[in-house]
Design a protein around this motif. Structure first.
Motif, mmCIF file in Angstrom:
data_model
loop_
_atom_site.group_PDB
_atom_site.id
_atom_site.type_symbol
_atom_site.label_atom_id
_atom_site.label_comp_id
_atom_site.label_asym_id
_atom_site.label_seq_id
_atom_site.Cartn_x
_atom_site.Cartn_y
_atom_site.Cartn_z
ATOM 1 N N PHE A 43 189.770 81.463 15.930
ATOM 2 C CA PHE A 43 188.562 82.155 16.375
ATOM 3 C C PHE A 43 188.857 83.052 17.573
ATOM 4 C CE2 PHE A 43 184.528 82.567 18.587
ATOM 5 C CZ PHE A 43 183.632 82.773 17.559
ATOM 6 N N THR A 44 189.512 82.498 18.590
ATOM 7 C CA THR A 44 189.801 83.250 19.812
ATOM 8 C C THR A 44 190.759 84.401 19.555
ATOM 9 O OG1 THR A 44 189.433 81.248 21.097
ATOM 10 C CG2 THR A 44 190.618 83.042 22.184
ATOM 11 N N LYS A 45 191.834 84.148 18.805
ATOM 12 C CA LYS A 45 192.805 85.200 18.527
ATOM 13 C C LYS A 45 192.205 86.304 17.653
ATOM 14 C CE LYS A 45 197.134 82.807 19.327
ATOM 15 N NZ LYS A 45 198.463 82.487 18.766
ATOM 16 N N THR A 46 191.269 85.951 16.789
ATOM 17 C CA THR A 46 190.594 86.973 15.973
ATOM 18 C C THR A 46 189.730 87.863 16.847
ATOM 19 O OG1 THR A 46 190.632 85.567 14.018
ATOM 20 C CG2 THR A 46 189.019 87.349 14.040
ATOM 21 N N LEU A 47 189.033 87.290 17.822
ATOM 22 C CA LEU A 47 188.249 88.096 18.754
ATOM 23 C C LEU A 47 189.136 89.073 19.516
ATOM 24 C CD1 LEU A 47 185.706 85.514 20.221
ATOM 25 C CD2 LEU A 47 185.225 87.420 18.670
ATOM 26 N N VAL A 48 190.293 88.616 19.960
ATOM 27 C CA VAL A 48 191.239 89.484 20.660
ATOM 28 C C VAL A 48 191.723 90.588 19.720
ATOM 29 C CG1 VAL A 48 193.522 89.581 21.745
ATOM 30 C CG2 VAL A 48 191.955 87.720 22.299
ATOM 31 N N PHE A 49 192.058 90.227 18.481
ATOM 32 C CA PHE A 49 192.491 91.211 17.479
ATOM 33 C C PHE A 49 191.434 92.289 17.264
ATOM 34 C CE2 PHE A 49 192.046 92.462 13.011
ATOM 35 C CZ PHE A 49 193.248 93.123 12.810
ATOM 36 N N LEU A 50 190.188 91.878 17.101
ATOM 37 C CA LEU A 50 189.096 92.825 16.863
ATOM 38 C C LEU A 50 188.909 93.749 18.064
ATOM 39 C CD1 LEU A 50 186.552 90.436 15.138
ATOM 40 C CD2 LEU A 50 187.836 92.281 14.053
ATOM 41 N N GLU A 52 191.155 94.581 20.372
ATOM 42 C CA GLU A 52 192.312 95.473 20.505
ATOM 43 C C GLU A 52 192.338 96.573 19.445
ATOM 44 O OE1 GLU A 52 195.663 92.829 20.414
ATOM 45 O OE2 GLU A 52 195.488 92.359 22.549
ATOM 46 N N ASN A 53 191.688 96.325 18.308
ATOM 47 C CA ASN A 53 191.685 97.301 17.217
ATOM 48 C C ASN A 53 190.378 98.092 17.128
ATOM 49 O OD1 ASN A 53 194.323 97.014 15.643
ATOM 50 N ND2 ASN A 53 193.708 94.909 16.037
ATOM 51 N N ASN A 54 189.644 98.139 18.234
ATOM 52 C CA ASN A 54 188.434 98.967 18.378
ATOM 53 C C ASN A 54 187.314 98.635 17.406
ATOM 54 O OD1 ASN A 54 189.567 100.413 20.529
ATOM 55 N ND2 ASN A 54 190.670 101.706 19.090
ATOM 56 N N TYR A 55 187.168 97.359 17.089
ATOM 57 C CA TYR A 55 185.994 96.919 16.345
ATOM 58 C C TYR A 55 184.909 96.604 17.359
ATOM 59 C CZ TYR A 55 188.640 96.304 12.019
ATOM 60 O OH TYR A 55 189.383 96.506 10.900
ATOM 61 N N ALA A 69 181.623 91.758 12.942
ATOM 62 C CA ALA A 69 182.130 92.933 13.647
ATOM 63 C C ALA A 69 181.878 94.164 12.790
ATOM 64 C CB ALA A 69 183.623 92.776 13.929
ATOM 65 N N LYS A 70 181.884 95.325 13.434
ATOM 66 C CA LYS A 70 181.706 96.560 12.681
ATOM 67 C C LYS A 70 182.592 97.650 13.257
ATOM 68 C CE LYS A 70 177.602 98.286 15.110
ATOM 69 N NZ LYS A 70 176.220 98.694 14.954
ATOM 70 N N THR A 71 182.839 98.656 12.436
ATOM 71 C CA THR A 71 183.623 99.803 12.841
ATOM 72 C C THR A 71 183.066 101.046 12.146
ATOM 73 O OG1 THR A 71 185.862 100.680 13.074
ATOM 74 C CG2 THR A 71 185.360 99.536 11.029
ATOM 75 N N ASP A 142 197.094 92.032 8.709
ATOM 76 C CA ASP A 142 197.059 92.383 10.135
ATOM 77 C C ASP A 142 196.667 91.182 10.997
ATOM 78 O OD1 ASP A 142 197.725 94.950 9.363
ATOM 79 O OD2 ASP A 142 195.691 95.757 9.642
ATOM 80 N N LEU A 143 195.709 90.421 10.525
ATOM 81 C CA LEU A 143 195.241 89.251 11.269
ATOM 82 C C LEU A 143 196.307 88.163 11.299
ATOM 83 C CD1 LEU A 143 192.811 88.236 12.817
ATOM 84 C CD2 LEU A 143 191.875 87.392 10.687
#
Length: 148
Positions: A43-50, A52-55, A69-71, A142-143
């Motif tokens: 959960f935490t690492k996914t939030l960081v991923f999102l 960092e990738n401008n979601y 999340a949205k983009t 990517d995740l």
């Protein structure tokens, strides 16, 4: 509405969706994966991923393992009526012993220019839940690299 009530409502909705998906057997294999880490780490690492990738992280509920999340992808074609595409992604992390199962859904909308030259408006075309495996596979790939 306070945060506890909203969190509880999201938890109930997320678990209801999970039960429906499991009960109907309609979860497609390309929309899910399993990670070796526990749910909190994923959960935490996914939030960081999102981030960092401008979601844009629209909502989260750690108790149920839900992230929305949205983009927005802007259309750069010169003479196109399409302004861009808005994509919403829902993540549902489900504990599976010491592992974590991830269920994904990607929902898309096209934004199109309309109206006259003096009064331009944007209309939204609902594309619904994407059934193409390619965006799911790319996101999972990517995740996965972020979670290792």
């Amino acid at each position: 509405m306070n945060n506890k009530t909203l969190g509880s409502a999201l938890s109930i909705i997320a678990w209801f969706i999970l039960l429906c998906l499991n009960g109907m057997g309609q979860t497609k294999e390309y929309k899910q994966t399993t990670f070796q880490q526990n749910t909190d780490v994923c959960f935490t690492k996914t939030l960081v991923f999102l981030h960092e990738n401008n979601y844009f992280i629209e909502s989260t509920d750690k108790a149920s393992g839900f992230i929305k999340a949205k983009t927005f992808s802007k259309n750069s074609k010169l003479l196109s009526a399409k302004a861009g595409e808005r994509t919403f992604i829902s993540f549902l992390f489900v504990p599976d012993g010491s592992k974590t199962r991830l269920l994904l859904n990607i929902y898309a909308e096209d934004l199109n220019w309309g109206g006259s030259t003096q009064n331009r408006v944007i209309s939204v075309e609902d594309k619904g839940v994407i059934d193409d495996p390619a965006p799911y596979q790319k996101l999972i790939s990517d995740l996965t690299s972020q979670l290792q």
